[in-house]
Design a protein around this motif. Structure first.
Motif, short mmCIF file in Angstrom:
data_model
loop_
_atom_site.label_atom_id
_atom_site.label_comp_id
_atom_site.label_asym_id
_atom_site.label_seq_id
_atom_site.Cartn_x
_atom_site.Cartn_y
_atom_site.Cartn_z
N GLU A 18 -2.21 -5.65 -13.22
CA GLU A 18 -1.25 -6.41 -12.41
C GLU A 18 0.09 -5.66 -12.36
N ILE A 19 0.68 -5.56 -11.16
CA ILE A 19 1.94 -4.83 -11.01
C ILE A 19 3.07 -5.64 -10.37
N MET A 20 2.76 -6.70 -9.62
CA MET A 20 3.83 -7.45 -8.97
C MET A 20 3.32 -8.78 -8.42
N LEU A 60 0.84 -1.21 0.00
CA LEU A 60 0.00 0.00 0.00
C LEU A 60 0.87 1.25 0.00
N TYR A 61 1.88 1.23 0.85
CA TYR A 61 2.81 2.36 0.91
C TYR A 61 3.51 2.58 -0.44
N PHE A 62 3.96 1.48 -1.04
CA PHE A 62 4.69 1.57 -2.30
C PHE A 62 3.82 2.11 -3.42
N THR A 63 2.62 1.58 -3.59
CA THR A 63 1.76 2.02 -4.69
C THR A 63 1.33 3.47 -4.52
N LYS A 64 1.11 3.89 -3.29
CA LYS A 64 0.75 5.29 -3.05
C LYS A 64 1.92 6.21 -3.39
N GLU A 86 -0.68 -12.42 -6.56
CA GLU A 86 -0.43 -11.38 -7.54
C GLU A 86 -1.14 -10.12 -7.06
N VAL A 87 -0.49 -8.97 -7.25
CA VAL A 87 -1.06 -7.70 -6.79
C VAL A 87 -1.54 -6.90 -7.99
N ASP A 88 -2.79 -6.46 -7.92
CA ASP A 88 -3.36 -5.58 -8.95
C ASP A 88 -3.61 -4.21 -8.35
N ILE A 89 -3.45 -3.19 -9.15
CA ILE A 89 -3.78 -1.84 -8.73
C ILE A 89 -4.94 -1.34 -9.57
#
Length: 347
Positions: free
Chosen positions: A276-278, A226-230, A253-256
């Protein structure tokens, strides 16, 4: 034939020009593929044997004269142009364009900066790796089917040596030499034998992160992402989808949520708004044991980010191959010139 050579030598000796264009035309006239010398060397084959020695010697003398004349005139012309430049006070102080930072370098530096602010250090390792650090220590034993997920470049002389397929190998080396708490990121190039398409390449870049301590949980992983994507995207709406990685359990898998505000958003998210980002997950206890870390006492999480994928999102680049074509105009367009204080290309 010999008389022709004498005529050409006289012409070369008397040629005196300071214009770059005329010097180049002279060079092409004599040394080009369809030039005089090339034509004479072709005719040399038909020269009678008794005349070949004299003709060949004269031909080489002519060629040497042309080469020296071109070199001399270019040198003189350079000095003249240099004097002109020094006398022209109206010329810009920066006649040579400065380079630009490549989008991959920009994104990598930004990611490193984001994680450095919360205590992650940087670890590096070799790009030519052995089987243990790249596969076996990461829970992929010799016949593990997950090895097929990564098309590997092996070094022909030794089946145990390969080009690393991920920077997780750096994390293994780091865990072997350090005791928890461990908080590190591993940026670098990785290699996979993939089919070249608009979204794949044989060489690409990753940043992988690792955090090991006592009482590390999946909620800790969620907070760091959360910190990274923000910090990177200015967006914090994310979701986790169950996935599989041999070295993490559970894995995700992480999607934004990228949004659907433009036609481009619809295209890159296929109309869903999600991207998908990571990949990420909790470090498998077997991996900790392989690195001499007690899984009963410590736990941790790991994540991996594809730099090219992030750069494509940030810059709206549609073809990953563009990163490696060395087109100076492309780099100037997407890159960031540190001398240009008005540039908005940098992240």
């Amino acid at each position: 034939m010999i008389s022709d050579l004498d005529k050409y030598r006289t012409e070369v000796s008397s040629f005196k020009e300071t214009s770059s264009d005329k010097i180049e035309s002279f060079r092409i006239k004599y040394l080009g593929k369809k030039g005089i010398l090339n034509d004479l060397f072709t005719k040399f084959k038909s020269v009678p044997d008794k005349e070949k020695r004299e003709f060949g010697r004269s031909l080489n003398v002519l060629k040497d004269m042309v080469l020296k004349k071109v070199e001399l005139l270019k040198s003189q012309n350079f000095q003249v142009e240099k004097i002109k430049i020094s006398e022209d006070l109206s010329r810009t102080a920066y006649p040579i364009h400065s380079g630009s930072r490549h989008p991959i370098s920009i994104v990598t530096a930004k990611i490193i900066d984001i994680f450095s602010q919360i205590g992650f250090n940087i670890s590096e390792g070799p790009e030519i790796e052995d089987d243990w650090h790249n596969f076996t220590a990461l829970n992929l034993e010799e016949n593990h089917p997950a090895r097929d997920m990564q098309d590997t470049f092996f070094i022909q002389s030794s089946p145990d040596i390969l080009l690393r397929t991920h920077t997780s190998s750096v994390q293994v080396r780091y865990m072997e030499k350090n005791i928890p708490p461990i908080r590190t990121i591993s940026p670098g190039r990785v290699y996979r034998n993939e089919a070249i398409s608009s979204r794949s390449h044989c060489i690409f870049h990753q940043v992988e992160g690792l955090y090991i301590d006592d009482q590390v949980s999946f909620s800790s992983l969620k907070q760091i992402i959360l910190y990274f994507t923000k910090a990177l995207f200015g967006k914090s709406k994310i979701r986790f989808r169950p996935s599989y990685f041999p070295f993490t359990e559970p894995s995700a898998e992480v999607d934004i949520f990228w949004g659907l505000e433009s036609e481009t958003d619809y295209r890159i998210t296929k109309g869903t708004g999600w991207l998908e980002i990571m990949g990420c997950g909790m470090v498998d206890p077997n991996v900790l044991s392989n690195c001499n870390i007690d899984p009963e006492k410590f736990s941790g999480y790991a994540f991996g980010i594809g730099i090219e994928r992030i750069a494509m999102l940030k810059y709206g680049i549609t073809d990953i191959r563009s990163f490696y074509e060395s087109d100076f105009r492309w780099i100037q367009h997407y890159g960031f010139n540190p001398l240009d204080l008005n540039s908005t290309s940098g992240l």
